[in-house]
Design a protein around this motif. Structure first.
Motif, PDB file in Angstrom:
ATOM      1  N   GLU A 231     -36.298  12.209 -61.060  1.00 55.44           N
ATOM      2  CA  GLU A 231     -34.690  12.429 -60.736  1.00 55.44           C
ATOM      3  C   GLU A 231     -34.430  11.921 -59.352  1.00 55.44           C
ATOM      4  OE1 GLU A 231     -31.072  15.714 -60.564  1.00 55.44           O
ATOM      5  OE2 GLU A 231     -33.131  16.360 -60.932  1.00 55.44           O
ATOM      6  N   GLN A 232     -35.301  12.198 -58.454  1.00 59.13           N
ATOM      7  CA  GLN A 232     -35.202  11.444 -57.016  1.00 59.13           C
ATOM      8  C   GLN A 232     -35.162  10.069 -57.137  1.00 59.13           C
ATOM      9  OE1 GLN A 232     -38.333  12.351 -54.252  1.00 59.13           O
ATOM     10  NE2 GLN A 232     -36.904  12.126 -52.429  1.00 59.13           N
ATOM     11  N   GLN A 233     -36.074   9.601 -57.755  1.00 57.89           N
ATOM     12  CA  GLN A 233     -36.226   8.141 -57.948  1.00 57.89           C
ATOM     13  C   GLN A 233     -34.985   7.335 -58.495  1.00 57.89           C
ATOM     14  OE1 GLN A 233     -40.092   7.565 -59.975  1.00 57.89           O
ATOM     15  NE2 GLN A 233     -40.989   9.130 -58.404  1.00 57.89           N
ATOM     16  N   ARG A 234     -34.444   7.842 -59.741  1.00 59.38           N
ATOM     17  CA  ARG A 234     -33.364   7.359 -60.362  1.00 59.38           C
ATOM     18  C   ARG A 234     -32.121   7.233 -59.447  1.00 59.38           C
ATOM     19  NH1 ARG A 234     -33.234   7.633 -66.425  1.00 59.38           N
ATOM     20  NH2 ARG A 234     -34.769   8.714 -67.034  1.00 59.38           N
ATOM     21  N   ASN A 235     -31.870   8.452 -58.600  1.00 56.34           N
ATOM     22  CA  ASN A 235     -30.952   8.550 -57.518  1.00 56.34           C
ATOM     23  C   ASN A 235     -30.952   7.500 -56.228  1.00 56.34           C
ATOM     24  OD1 ASN A 235     -29.695  10.450 -58.786  1.00 56.34           O
ATOM     25  ND2 ASN A 235     -30.781  11.991 -57.653  1.00 56.34           N
ATOM     26  N   ILE A 236     -32.304   7.036 -56.061  1.00 57.16           N
ATOM     27  CA  ILE A 236     -32.553   6.307 -55.207  1.00 57.16           C
ATOM     28  C   ILE A 236     -31.929   4.817 -55.691  1.00 57.16           C
ATOM     29  CG2 ILE A 236     -34.245   4.558 -54.085  1.00 57.16           C
ATOM     30  CD1 ILE A 236     -36.004   7.114 -53.788  1.00 57.16           C
ATOM     31  N   ILE A 237     -32.385   4.337 -56.976  1.00 59.61           N
ATOM     32  CA  ILE A 237     -31.759   3.140 -57.730  1.00 59.61           C
ATOM     33  C   ILE A 237     -30.135   3.139 -57.953  1.00 59.61           C
ATOM     34  CG2 ILE A 237     -31.956   2.024 -59.883  1.00 59.61           C
ATOM     35  CD1 ILE A 237     -33.855   1.270 -58.378  1.00 59.61           C
ATOM     36  N   LEU A 238     -29.734   4.318 -58.530  1.00 54.05           N
ATOM     37  CA  LEU A 238     -28.360   4.456 -58.495  1.00 54.05           C
ATOM     38  C   LEU A 238     -27.432   4.175 -57.172  1.00 54.05           C
ATOM     39  CD1 LEU A 238     -28.423   7.358 -61.143  1.00 54.05           C
ATOM     40  CD2 LEU A 238     -28.058   4.945 -61.804  1.00 54.05           C
ATOM     41  N   ASN A 239     -28.055   4.774 -56.215  1.00 55.20           N
ATOM     42  CA  ASN A 239     -27.200   4.559 -55.263  1.00 55.20           C
ATOM     43  C   ASN A 239     -27.588   3.217 -54.511  1.00 55.20           C
ATOM     44  OD1 ASN A 239     -26.416   7.242 -55.058  1.00 55.20           O
ATOM     45  ND2 ASN A 239     -28.263   7.910 -53.997  1.00 55.20           N
ATOM     46  N   ARG A 240     -28.503   2.570 -54.623  1.00 57.10           N
ATOM     47  CA  ARG A 240     -28.691   1.070 -53.905  1.00 57.10           C
ATOM     48  C   ARG A 240     -27.906   0.121 -54.751  1.00 57.10           C
ATOM     49  NH1 ARG A 240     -32.114   0.131 -49.196  1.00 57.10           N
ATOM     50  NH2 ARG A 240     -32.907   2.002 -48.511  1.00 57.10           N
TER      51      ARG A 240
END
Length: 363
Positions: A231-240
């Motif tokens: 979940e943390q990794q998905r959020n990194i991608i979604l934000n970037r």
């Protein structure tokens, strides 16, 4: 009496190592932290020396019957206009591209009747003794093995236990990437599409009624994150990637809702030696070239074969075999790593000028 060997990891490096060590007459056990084979990932290229290796493993006919036939690569702008097209000409007779899971299933099928598998467990500690390696497992009792092979990827447990912390050996290529696979075609089948903005790349690969969504972004510094926290990794991608043009909003929605997701940094693993005592590393654990090389799977297969060839040459003397493995495989590996470093800027151009230059250069 047959010697007992432990292989940590059941991906290409682990399955290949298990195959060859079993053929050499060892009792082989494979331990894999996942509850089964780890699915997902982009297709694997089988070419050059790897073709001969999979032929010796009895897999070439199956690979030929299942290989992909990618036709072209299109470079898109924000208006979905194709600015450059590269035709993917028919691959040479000694070159194949195949789905990762298809090849993984083939290799598992080649070893499952001759090798013991422990799924859902991992190594907790290793202690080398005079005549073997004592291995403690997280989910079971201690056992002793004559040899241990770390085939457990970039974040190798075996490497950490025997050689040192990950940061000592990983070389960050200033890029992060994610892979999401959706079971539908988002573009024409057998096609690759690329879209770039400075420091960011989106690649779509469509084949066999599915599409790989690969997102890459540049970062001068490493980002702290838990590599087991999806979940943390998905959020990194979604934000970037928020706010990018082309089809980005639609693709981010697919990423957010997908069941398959993989994220990591582009890095290389460089080590002065892949062996220590009775322990050896194979594949990404010892010499990751980075996914930018497009050779992660094949490099693991090549490395396992080089290790087996060293054992044959040295008639099972593991100390001499390990020396031979370090010596014979290193020149090829260093060439692959150099090529991978050069490809990162092509994949993720840093400036608008670099993107324009790539899109206008003659093919």
């Amino acid at each position: 009496m047959k010697q007992n060997v432990l292989v940590s990891g059941a991906s290409f490096a682990g399955l290949s190592t298990a195959y060859w060590m079993s053929k050499l007459g060892y009792n082989v056990t494979v331990v894999e932290i996942a509850k089964g084979l780890k699915r997902g990932g982009t297709p694997v290229n089988i070419r050059g020396n790897t073709v001969d290796i999979v032929k010796r493993m009895g897999l070439l006919d199956q690979i030929q019957s299942n290989h992909l036939k990618m036709e072209l690569t299109e470079y898109k702008n924000s208006n979905d206009v194709t600015e450059r097209t590269e035709l993917r000409e028919d691959l040479a007779d000694d070159e194949y591209e195949i789905e990762r899971d298809v090849l993984l299933n083939m290799m598992f099928g080649a070893v499952k009747d001759d090798v013991d598998f422990i799924f859902g467990d991992s190594i907790a500690s290793l202690k080398e003794e005079s005549n073997g390696v004592e291995v403690a497992f997280k989910g079971g009792p201690k056992r002793s093995y004559d040899l241990v092979f770390g085939c457990d990827g970039i974040h190798s447990v075996v490497r950490k236990a025997c050689f040192g912390e990950e940061a000592e050996f990983t070389h960050f290529l200033k890029t992060y990437f994610s892979i999401t696979i959706v079971n539908k075609l988002l573009i024409k089948e057998n096609t690759t599409q690329m879209y770039n903005e400075p420091g960011k790349a989106i690649m779509l690969n469509a084949y066999n009624n599915k599409t790989d969504i690969v997102l890459c972004f540049s970062s001068d510094k490493e980002i702290p994150y838990d590599y087991r926290n999806e979940e943390q990794q998905r959020n990194i991608i979604l934000n970037r990637f928020s706010g990018l043009g082309w089809r980005t909003p639609e693709l981010l929605e697919e990423v957010e809702n997908s069941k398959t997701f993989y994220f990591d940094k582009l890095c290389q693993v460089k080590m002065p030696s892949w062996t220590k005592g009775r322990v050896a590393l194979v594949g990404d654990a010892g010499y990751c070239a980075s996914p930018a090389a497009g050779m992660g799977g094949s490099l693991a297969i090549d490395g396992a074969s080089a290790l087996a060839d060293a054992f044959r040459k040295c008639h099972g003397d593991y100390e001499r075999a390990f020396q031979e493995y370090n010596k014979s495989f290193r020149p090829f590996l260093e060439e692959v790593q150099t090529t991978a470093e050069m490809f990162v800027d092509f994949l993720v151009p840093p400036t608008e000028e670099a993107i324009r230059e790539r899109h206008t250069q003659e093919v």
